[in-house]
Design a protein around this motif. Structure first.
Motif, PDB file in Angstrom:
ATOM      1  N   ASN A  61       0.801  -1.209   0.000  1.00 14.20           N
ATOM      2  CA  ASN A  61       0.000   0.000   0.000  1.00 14.20           C
ATOM      3  C   ASN A  61       0.847   1.278   0.000  1.00 14.20           C
ATOM      4  OD1 ASN A  61      -2.281  -1.641   0.096  1.00 14.20           O
ATOM      5  ND2 ASN A  61      -2.325  -1.631   2.323  1.00 14.20           N
TER       6      ASN A  61
ATOM      7  N   HIS B  22      -2.516   2.250 -11.928  1.00 15.62           N
ATOM      8  CA  HIS B  22      -3.222   1.039 -11.499  1.00 15.62           C
ATOM      9  C   HIS B  22      -4.727   1.132 -11.757  1.00 15.62           C
ATOM     10  CE1 HIS B  22      -4.953   2.987  -7.948  1.00 15.62           C
ATOM     11  NE2 HIS B  22      -3.748   3.469  -7.649  1.00 15.62           N
TER      12      HIS B  22
ATOM     13  N   GLY C 232      -7.184  -0.376  -6.659  1.00 14.49           N
ATOM     14  CA  GLY C 232      -5.858  -0.977  -6.580  1.00 14.49           C
ATOM     15  C   GLY C 232      -4.859  -0.092  -5.859  1.00 14.49           C
ATOM     16  N   THR C 233      -3.624  -0.537  -5.854  1.00 10.23           N
ATOM     17  CA  THR C 233      -2.514   0.202  -5.276  1.00 10.23           C
ATOM     18  C   THR C 233      -1.321   0.104  -6.227  1.00 10.23           C
ATOM     19  OG1 THR C 233      -1.624  -1.713  -4.095  1.00 10.23           O
ATOM     20  CG2 THR C 233      -3.283  -0.382  -2.932  1.00 10.23           C
TER      21      THR C 233
ATOM     22  N   ASP D 292       1.435  -1.222  -5.793  1.00  4.68           N
ATOM     23  CA  ASP D 292       2.079  -2.533  -5.700  1.00  4.68           C
ATOM     24  C   ASP D 292       1.591  -3.513  -6.767  1.00  4.68           C
ATOM     25  OD1 ASP D 292       1.533  -1.213  -2.954  1.00  4.68           O
ATOM     26  OD2 ASP D 292       3.314  -2.444  -2.589  1.00  4.68           O
ATOM     27  N   SER D 293       0.351  -3.335  -7.206  1.00  2.43           N
ATOM     28  CA  SER D 293      -0.215  -4.268  -8.175  1.00  2.43           C
ATOM     29  C   SER D 293       0.490  -4.202  -9.518  1.00  2.43           C
ATOM     30  CB  SER D 293      -1.712  -4.000  -8.359  1.00  2.43           C
ATOM     31  OG  SER D 293      -1.928  -2.698  -8.910  1.00  2.43           O
TER      32      SER D 293
ATOM     33  N   GLY E 256      -7.597   0.618  -1.083  1.00  6.12           N
ATOM     34  CA  GLY E 256      -7.282   0.920  -2.470  1.00  6.12           C
ATOM     35  C   GLY E 256      -7.599   2.356  -2.848  1.00  6.12           C
TER      36      GLY E 256
ATOM     37  N   GLU F  49      -6.879  -9.201 -16.296  1.00  4.56           N
ATOM     38  CA  GLU F  49      -5.666  -9.379 -15.501  1.00  4.56           C
ATOM     39  C   GLU F  49      -4.457  -8.827 -16.246  1.00  4.56           C
ATOM     40  OE1 GLU F  49      -4.396 -13.580 -15.368  1.00  4.56           O
ATOM     41  OE2 GLU F  49      -6.047 -13.987 -16.767  1.00  4.56           O
TER      42      GLU F  49
END
Length: 234
Positions: free
Chosen positions: A3, A25, A29-30, A32-33, A65, A195
């Motif tokens: 995060n 993102h 989301g964040t 990191d994704s 998020g 994805e």
């Protein structure tokens, strides 16, 4: 690195920053994704600065998020206005990053997943050439473009089985861009859903490394028209 409000990767010490990648993102989301995409970009472009900001709004669906614009009650009719309202802050962020590294718009690439892809596509629609390239993963336009960017090459990447953003939306966008003499490519991966799949990431890197922008092709030949097949040369 959970995060994080922003993640950034810079070239190794002693290396000049020659390219800028800004990764956006999806909703809820964040940053990191997008680490798998960031790592692929870093491996392919070692002199690039890679920035992953978090969405400028808290996700109104709850949790930790973020979002670029609200999808609560979103419709085909109100989506364009929501995106337009979110664009100025993103444009300012991109410009500040370019100024920070002393890079041109043509040295900049935007990549977005899902809602981030919408933002990337619509940003260069509103500000043609703000980035030289856009990689739109599992995204769409807020509304089909009426004109095509002249100074941005668009790479559209999608899964054929995406249940969130139907592949037909991005295929329609590619058809429209072709009609408008836009500089774009499309890659659809069979069987993939909504994805950021490694296969699409790798395909995006190949596109970045091998596709000659249409504007460069025309300038080299002294032309103001598309190649014979109307597509990006690669």
């Amino acid at each position: 690195m959970a995060n994080s409000p922003q993640i950034e990767f810079l070239p190794e010490p002693g290396m000049d920053v020659r390219q800028l990648f800004i990764l956006l993102h999806g909703v809820g989301g964040t940053p990191d994704s997008l680490l798998p995409l960031a790592e692929a970009v870093r491996a392919a472009f070692p002199t690039a600065a890679v920035l992953i900001p978090e969405g400028f709004e808290p996700f109104d669906g709850g949790g930790a998020g973020r979002q670029w614009f609200s999808v609560r009650g979103v419709t085909e009719e109100n989506r364009p206005a929501r995106v337009a309202a979110a664009l100025p802050a993103l444009a300012a962020y991109v410009q500040q990053a370019q100024q920070r590294f002393g890079l041109l718009q043509s040295d900049t690439a935007l990549a977005g997943f899902s809602q981030g892809a919408i933002m990337a596509l619509e940003l260069v629609q509103a500000h043609d050439g703000m980035a030289g390239r856009v990689m739109a993963f599992s995204g769409r336009y807020a509304e089909l473009p009426k004109t095509a960017p002249r100074y941005t090459t668009l790479h559209l990447l999608h899964g054929s089985a995406d249940p969130v953003m139907d592949v037909a939306l991005i295929q329609a966008a590619q058809t429209r861009l072709d009609e408008l003499h836009g500089d774009s490519t499309i890659d659809v991966a069979t069987g993939l859903g909504h994805e950021l799949h490694p296969a699409l990431i790798q395909r995006a890197i190949v596109r970045l490394q091998t596709c000659v922008p249409l504007r460069s092709w025309e300038a080299a030949l002294g032309l103001d028209q598309s190649p014979p097949d109307g597509t990006t040369v690669h």
